[in-house]
Design a protein around this motif. Structure first.
Motif, PDB file in Angstrom:
ATOM      1  N   PRO A 133       0.820  -1.207   0.000  1.00  0.00           N
ATOM      2  CA  PRO A 133       0.000   0.000   0.000  1.00  0.00           C
ATOM      3  C   PRO A 133       0.854   1.257   0.000  1.00  0.00           C
ATOM      4  N   SER A 134       0.336   2.312  -0.609  1.00  0.00           N
ATOM      5  CA  SER A 134       1.149   3.521  -0.748  1.00  0.00           C
ATOM      6  C   SER A 134       1.486   4.126   0.612  1.00  0.00           C
ATOM      7  N   VAL A 135       0.583   3.968   1.595  1.00  0.00           N
ATOM      8  CA  VAL A 135       0.865   4.571   2.893  1.00  0.00           C
ATOM      9  C   VAL A 135       2.066   3.896   3.558  1.00  0.00           C
ATOM     10  N   LEU A 136       2.264   2.608   3.261  1.00  0.00           N
ATOM     11  CA  LEU A 136       3.426   1.923   3.824  1.00  0.00           C
ATOM     12  C   LEU A 136       4.709   2.340   3.127  1.00  0.00           C
ATOM     13  N   VAL A 137       4.645   2.485   1.804  1.00  0.00           N
ATOM     14  CA  VAL A 137       5.825   2.968   1.085  1.00  0.00           C
ATOM     15  C   VAL A 137       6.164   4.367   1.582  1.00  0.00           C
ATOM     16  N   GLY A 138       5.126   5.167   1.851  1.00  0.00           N
ATOM     17  CA  GLY A 138       5.349   6.507   2.374  1.00  0.00           C
ATOM     18  C   GLY A 138       5.948   6.475   3.768  1.00  0.00           C
ATOM     19  N   LEU A 139       5.450   5.584   4.619  1.00  0.00           N
ATOM     20  CA  LEU A 139       5.987   5.432   5.973  1.00  0.00           C
ATOM     21  C   LEU A 139       7.456   5.062   5.898  1.00  0.00           C
ATOM     22  N   TRP A 140       7.763   4.106   5.026  1.00  0.00           N
ATOM     23  CA  TRP A 140       9.141   3.696   4.833  1.00  0.00           C
ATOM     24  C   TRP A 140       9.956   4.846   4.277  1.00  0.00           C
ATOM     25  N   GLY A 141       9.326   5.638   3.404  1.00  0.00           N
ATOM     26  CA  GLY A 141      10.008   6.788   2.823  1.00  0.00           C
ATOM     27  C   GLY A 141      10.380   7.819   3.874  1.00  0.00           C
TER      28      GLY A 141
ATOM     29  N   PRO C 242      -5.099   2.044   7.280  1.00  0.00           N
ATOM     30  CA  PRO C 242      -4.245   2.944   6.490  1.00  0.00           C
ATOM     31  C   PRO C 242      -4.265   4.383   7.003  1.00  0.00           C
ATOM     32  N   VAL C 243      -5.436   4.891   7.384  1.00  0.00           N
ATOM     33  CA  VAL C 243      -5.502   6.265   7.880  1.00  0.00           C
ATOM     34  C   VAL C 243      -4.735   6.375   9.199  1.00  0.00           C
TER      35      VAL C 243
END
Lengths: 330, 347, 292
Positions: A133-141, C242-243
């Motif tokens: 999920p994009s939120v995980l890639v963002g978290l990792w980012g 996710p949120v």
């Protein structure tokens, strides 16, 4: 997710003269209603976005698209999409630049080079990257990639290549356009690679074997046969990847830092259309600000639709050229 | 019907059931209380978070609060998406009109700390308004700048670049800071002004007070602003600001209380302005602020809302909740006005 | 003599170039896998310390001054509810669309609606969020149902497309035999064609669920003003994983980060299992249906 046509199967109509039952009509009505609903939905999305952006549309018109401003101070309110449009274009373009060689390389590997044993698992693994999920890639980012780039890569690139405006002074916070570019590249890699892989697998083997029989090396065969044959499809894949990169909001907003300016320094902060919307929608305090944010969404929608439609058009043209009916895929 | 791999079906069913059972079991004890929901200021959110833990048991009310920034809070209550809004910036007359029958009630008193991250340098460096304005305008870019050095004689300041961390969302804390900077710097006032958001010339934007605290915490050389509770929670250093009497004060109970005594009478719309108090308030911390809850005068949740607010402005101000976060109990004069305002809420 | 040397040298150079290109392709594959491995490894390692039962059973306590145990139970419950409701919304509509395209529609409509589905699949999630916000939320408030609706819009093209593909694989002979026996078309479709396609439909649904379980943007607009207590009622705005990760990721507190990693780990595990299962089901069923 492929841009393939639906396979042309013979139409199943009720036989002429056969009694049409109520059940048939009901099912057809329901199913047709669902199909109509889906079509109406797309139109509704466009309409509602225009409707929501109306205060900004009527106040600013098309000048909004290129104006570089975002001043929410009450009494001096002035909004414009210019800096965000620039950010979207820059991040997506460079993400594509970074991802394409990797994606084509992976696709070539999987279609030409990989030992049979390795093919299936590696294909599965690369496509699994799309499932993160994009939120995980963002978290990792934010927590891993950003700091790593800030401490090691950016200063090194700046000291060596700092004369190029792209590699200017790194911002001290971990957030930067460069981090966003890498994050986007990671996210579009699977799409471009899986479409390319299918394209390469679809090249008629007679052409490939013919070239090899003439004494070309594997690489020359790829360069002379596979790539030219797949040229159109790869273009479509790239444009689809571009569309995906432009639409990504969450991972980008987590790592890009924000700001309303246009500059070429990839190591500074920036903002994109999607990222600005995600960051600011919740706290929009005036109607004009909300409408301006929705206007940003409208511009994003237009860009995504354009990319999508261009990709579809290329695919259909290429299919006709090759006379291949593209059905389901493995 | 084609069979679907019985083992897969069994495994996934068991896994789903297990997850469901665990979550349900863990939450089975939850009471169904009356719910009051609010949104807005991140400045006051640490204090509201303490209240959330207490009012369930004390009042039988489930208090929901979303810290989305003062601007978002005003928008949310205007559209009645929530039962109350919270903002550190008082409502303008336009916002009152849009809100259609709302009132604002000061329900907490605190101070905005100017936080910094400078490894190896002591806490509570000295700073004054004019210099701070220049820093936020991007005119002073290094810690070794003479303006900063002259305020901190004897402290060796490194040559590190200053990174500004500001709010990217509409923030009452930004309002508080810009209100202060406008009163101490004429060029800030003319170029950037006061607002829940301004056209920041430099710096990194972050969402919410915790976002700003996060940027400061992870960026050596950074300067940011947030309610002092965030500085404390994240072990961040902050400046001692020079007030009009020449003293360098900090956002603690003494400084904030002294600032509050500079405006004891709420205006007709219940707002108070205690930024940059005149020099007779010798101990005042110049970037202090009241923060407001915004409620509709008529609401179906009137009974619970009144119960909650009465509790918040009395019990909620005691040391149990406020001391560790450096909020200061509301002065008596404000309390009197508050109680009158709360009783006006009806269903 | 010179010719021979030239030819041999030319071949050697071409072989070198070929070898270089092959190595680059190998390198690309290694890098791609390495990226995946690094991301998954980061999530697993950093989430490990907070991965405990409390995460699933305790509510969050923002700004906790004590060390009382806390978790993200509201997010897990909310995700289950919202994704479940979204599936219930998208599945019937997706199947009906596929049935219409495959069983009833003339070719022009089939291409047209197919294009519509592809366009719908290309709408960015954040635009879908804005759309549902303007359509449903502005003026009346957030709720889990509205969030589910937004997710259902994202799921629809997936479900429809996989169902179309699997319906197309059901042999025509079956339909003709059934119609020839006098069974009405609607019964043929419902009792004979669809059951054959159930495997593929399930695959499409699992893939769609895996896709939307991790979606953040549409839920930011529709279900983000939430409380800490766990609620199973979709009429209220519910917290979702996710949120929650998105909000925790921007916090300065390392404990919040750890909880974000842990929740992310569970989410990722779920999505990976779902994707791999769907892929396995797909190859299995395609073989089955076509082979019969």
């Amino acid at each position: 997710m492929s841009a393939a046509d639906i396979s042309a199967e013979p139409v199943r109509r009720p036989f002429t003269g056969r009694r049409v039952r109520f059940g048939d009509l009901l099912l057809q009505a329901l199913a047709g209603g669902a199909a109509l609903g889906a079509t109406v939905l797309v139109g509704l999305i466009v309409w509602k976005l225009i409707d929501g952006a109306h205060p900004a549309l009527s106040k600013y018109g098309l000048g909004f698209v290129t104006r570089i401003a975002w001043n929410p101070v009450v009494g001096h309110e002035l909004y414009g999409a210019g800096s965000f449009l620039f950010g979207t274009v820059i991040t997506s373009f460079f993400a594509l630049l970074v991802a394409t060689p990797l994606a084509i390389g992976v696709a070539l590997f999987l279609s030409e080079l990989a030992p049979r044993v390795v093919q299936a698992p590696v294909t599965a693994l690369v496509e699994t990257l799309a499932a993160v999920p994009s939120v995980l890639v963002g978290l990792w980012g934010i927590l891993v990639l950003g700091p790593a780039l800030r401490t090691h890569i950016e200063p090194w690139l700046h000291s060596g290549l700092g004369w190029i405006p792209l590699f200017g002074t790194p911002s001290a916070a971990g957030a930067s356009v460069f981090t966003a570019i890498i994050v986007l590249a990671i996210m579009i890699l699977p799409i471009v690679s899986s479409i390319s892989r299918e394209l390469f697998l679809g090249v008629p083997s007679e052409l490939k074997e013919g070239a090899l029989a003439l004494g070309t090396t594997r690489w020359e065969m790829v360069r002379g046969v596979v790539l030219p044959y797949s040229r159109g499809g790869i273009a479509a894949a790239l444009i689809l990847g571009l569309g995906r990169a432009m639409g990504e909001a969450i991972a980008v907003t987590q790592v890009i830092g924000g700001g309303v300016f246009i500059h070429w320094n990839l190591f500074g902060t920036g903002d994109t259309l999607g990222s600005k919307i995600a960051a600011s929608y919740q706290g929009a305090s005036t109607n004009l600000q909300s409408a301006s944010l929705i206007y940003l969404g409208l511009i994003l929608l237009v860009l995504s639709l354009a990319a999508n439609i261009v990709a579809q058009w290329i695919v259909r043209r290429v299919s006709r050229q090759h006379g291949v009916t593209r059905g389901g895929h493995a | 019907m084609p069979k679907l791999g019985t083992s897969i079906r069994i495994i996934s069913a068991v896994a789903a059931a297990a997850l469901l059972a665990v979550v349900v079991a863990g939450t089975a004890g939850a009471r169904s209380d009356a719910t009051v929901s609010g949104a807005g200021s991140t400045f006051v959110s640490p204090l509201v978070a303490q209240w959330q833990q207490a009012v369930g048991g004390a009042l039988g009310i489930e208090l929901q609060y979303s810290p989305i920034g003062s601007g978002g809070g005003i928008a949310a209550i205007t559209s009645r998406t929530v039962d109350f809004g919270a903002s550190d910036a008082p409502l303008t007359s336009d916002q009152f009109n849009a809100c259609n029958g709302c009132e604002q009630i000061p329900w907490a008193l605190g101070g905005t700390s100017i936080m910094y991250n400078l490894p190896g340098v002591k806490n509570l460096l000295h700073m004054d308004g004019a210099t701070l304005a220049k820093i936020f305008m991007g005119q002073i870019t290094k810690w070794s700048d003479p303006a900063i050095a002259s305020l901190n004689k004897g402290v060796s300041l490194p040559d590190t670049a200053i990174t500004i961390a500001h709010r990217s969302d509409n923030s009452g804390t930004t309002y508080n800071l810009t209100d202060y900077l406008s009163s101490v710097s004429p060029s800030w006032k003319s170029q950037l002004g006061v607002g829940v958001a301004v056209n920041w010339p430099v710096g990194v934007g972050a969402k919410g007070s915790s976002g700003v605290a996060g940027v400061v915490a992870s960026t050596p050389g950074a300067i940011g602003y947030a309610d002092v509770a965030f500085a404390l929670q994240n072990h961040l250093k902050y400046f001692a600001m020079k007030n009009n009497s020449g003293k360098f004060t900090t956002p603690g109970s003494r400084g904030i209380l002294a600032a509050a005594s500079s405006d004891q009478k709420p205006a007709a719309d219940n707002s108070l302005s205690i930024v940059n108090p005149p020099k007779k308030f010798a101990n005042a911390y110049p970037i202090s602020t009241f923060t407001y809850v915004i409620v509709p005068l008529q609401t179906s949740k009137a009974a619970d809302l009144k119960k909650l607010l009465f509790w918040a402005v009395t019990h909620g101000q005691t040391g149990t909740y406020t001391a560790k976060l450096r909020f200061v109990p509301l002065p008596k004069s404000v309390l009197v006005v508050d109680e009158k305002a709360i009783s006006k809420i009806h269903s | 003599m010179t010719e021979h040397v030239l030819r041999v040298e030319g071949l050697a150079r071409r072989r070198r170039v070929n070898h270089l290109m092959e190595s680059l392709a190998w390198l690309a594959a290694v890098i791609a896998i390495a990226i995946l491995a690094i991301v998954v490894w980061s999530v697993a390692r950093k989430g490990w310390s907070e991965l405990n039962l409390d995460l699933l059973t305790k509510s969050p306590i923002p700004f906790s001054l004590t060390n009382a145990p806390q978790g993200l139970s509201n997010a897990f419950a909310g995700t289950l509810v919202i994704v479940g409701v979204a599936t219930l919304m998208a599945l019937p509509v997706g199947i009906l669309v596929a049935v219409y395209l495959n069983e009833f529609a003339p070719p022009s409509i089939r291409t047209g609606v197919g294009l519509v589905l592809d366009v719908l699949a290309g709408v960015p999630a954040i635009v879908v969020g804005i759309f549902v916000f303007v359509l449903l939320v502005a003026g009346s408030g957030q709720s889990g149902l509205k969030g589910a609706f937004a997710l259902a819009i994202l799921m629809l093209p997936f479900v429809a497309r996989t169902t179309i593909e699997v319906l197309a694989l059901v042999p025509n002979a079956l339909r003709e035999a059934s119609l020839g026996l006098g069974i009405p078309q609607w019964r043929t479709t419902l009792s004979i064609v669809l059951p054959r396609a159930v495997g593929g439909i399930l695959t499409g649904t699992v893939l769609a669920v895996a896709r939307v379980a991790g979606e953040t943007a549409p839920l930011l607009f529709t279900s983000s003003l939430v409380g800490n207590q766990t609620s199973w009622n979709p009429a209220h705005a519910l917290q979702t994983i996710p949120v929650a990760i998105f909000e925790l990721s921007e916090s300065p507190d390392p404990k919040d980060h750890a909880r974000a990693w842990a929740a992310g780990f569970i989410l990722l595990l779920f999505i990976l299992c779902a994707s791999l299962t769907a892929r396995w089901l797909a190859t299995r069923n395609a073989r089955k249906i076509a082979g019969r």
